[in-house]
Enzyme design. Sequence first.
Site, PDB file in Angstrom:
ATOM      1  N   HIS A  82       0.873  -1.176   0.000  1.00 41.51           N
ATOM      2  CA  HIS A  82       0.000   0.000   0.000  1.00 41.51           C
ATOM      3  C   HIS A  82       0.911   1.227   0.000  1.00 41.51           C
ATOM      4  CE1 HIS A  82      -2.202  -3.015   2.470  1.00 41.51           C
ATOM      5  NE2 HIS A  82      -3.321  -2.460   2.071  1.00 41.51           N
ATOM      6  N   ASP A 110       2.372   2.022   3.377  1.00 44.84           N
ATOM      7  CA  ASP A 110       3.282   1.043   4.011  1.00 44.84           C
ATOM      8  C   ASP A 110       4.721   1.475   3.825  1.00 44.84           C
ATOM      9  OD1 ASP A 110       1.076  -0.637   4.188  1.00 44.84           O
ATOM     10  OD2 ASP A 110       1.621  -1.803   2.406  1.00 44.84           O
ATOM     11  N   GLU A 140      -9.094 -13.841  -0.394  1.00 49.71           N
ATOM     12  CA  GLU A 140      -8.238 -14.101   0.773  1.00 49.71           C
ATOM     13  C   GLU A 140      -8.854 -15.198   1.637  1.00 49.71           C
ATOM     14  OE1 GLU A 140      -6.417 -10.805   2.734  1.00 49.71           O
ATOM     15  OE2 GLU A 140      -6.609 -11.740   4.703  1.00 49.71           O
TER      16      GLU A 140
END
Length: 436
Positions: free
Chosen positions: A100, A103, A267
């Site tokens: 991201h 991050d 996920e």
Amino acid sequence: MSAFPEIERIPYEGPESKNPLAFKHYKEDEVIAGKTMKDHFRFSIAYWHTFRGAGSDPFGPGTMDRPWEGSVDDVENAKNRARVAFEFIEKIGAPFYCFHDRDVAPEGATLKESHANLDAIVDVFLEEQERTGIKLLWGTANLFSNPRFMHGAATSCNADAFAYAAAQVKKMIEVTQRLGGENYVFWGGREGYQTLLNTDMKRELDHLAKFMHMAVDYAKEIGFTGQFLFEPKPKEPTKHQYDFDSAACINFLRTYGLEDHVKMNLETNHATLAGHEMMHEMEFCASQGFLGSVDANTGDLLLGWDTDQFPTNIYLTTQTMLVLLRHGGLAPGGLNFDAKVRRESFEPVDLFHAHIGGMDAFARGLKIAAKIQEEGELDSIIKDRYSSWDTGVGQEIEAGKHNLKSLESYMLEKGEIEPNKSGRQEMLENLINRYI
Ligand code: XUL
Ligand code: CO
């Protein structure tokens, strides 16, 4: 200077090895079912967990020992961390990484400053990608941590929050393009609601669609050809997320005319939270032509939240690989370890143990699934279960030769259906265990 001086590139030593810092099954150039392991999995390292995860939980602060981290979270520190990240990814032998915007570089006092901070790190990433051959699987924007996104981003009641998020996504699509990223992910961090008492659901969903269309349009404008991905999650942080599961997401994409531009990033732990097996989510997406990429992890049955643990269960990886083999793999998606070490596993070496375990678990799952596939027993049992559709009235229905009237005549004449066959669930469970 090396951050992991005692650790060499993790070698493959085979199933008999007792060396904890060696692969027992993952051998990147071994060909299984027509492809190298490297190409089957397209493993990716999640920057946010592996290089930013501090180990904090609602009851206490971080515990992680990360000697390379400076005392100030500035651009210099972020640059150094980026070099460490590539040393790790190189040593573990993963071909991809994901991140991201927030991050990798500290958020500045203004959007302009945040953009500049990000660019400084992207310069380092470009150098490191060049040096190592490691590639970007996907980029994404963090539209959930900053308090400005307390009500969501694309679905916020505050139009300025939408606009700020749009600016971040524009920048991150550019960054992903600059780094040659193969995909771009939308995970709706706070795109949902806590109470319907204050929520205009229709308006929020319309806004989310508008937001995604803007991204698709901008990608087209600048020639970004990566695949857009939508990641479902039913809850957490909000009580209800609009991207609940793949069925809800695909319905959303089709309703708003986004189905030709966006696929799914599934996920494992999110599937569990939605009350599904990962295999269900994967099979559903594949059947609808929406299987894009996988965030590989696992939850804990005794803890009902998104624990993001490394996958170690061979049954799970076998199921995952069975679906992937059946449907021809994931590229341009991959298997991204959206997983973190436990708070108590605070030493840098634990990052290696965790990823080795995950990669080996998938390698075993692949070997087992390929054997099941090759011997064809399971497929032929499934085929046989539907054999009534291969001839006679079944074949005619599939070919569009019947209607309610003709089927009534057919049944009036026949009187009763052919006897049903057993589903053989237990026998099939035994069959899978035999291969494991
Ligand atoms: C959160 C989650 C995210 C997305 C990317 O549960 O999975 O990390 O994968 O934003
Ligand atoms: Co994820």
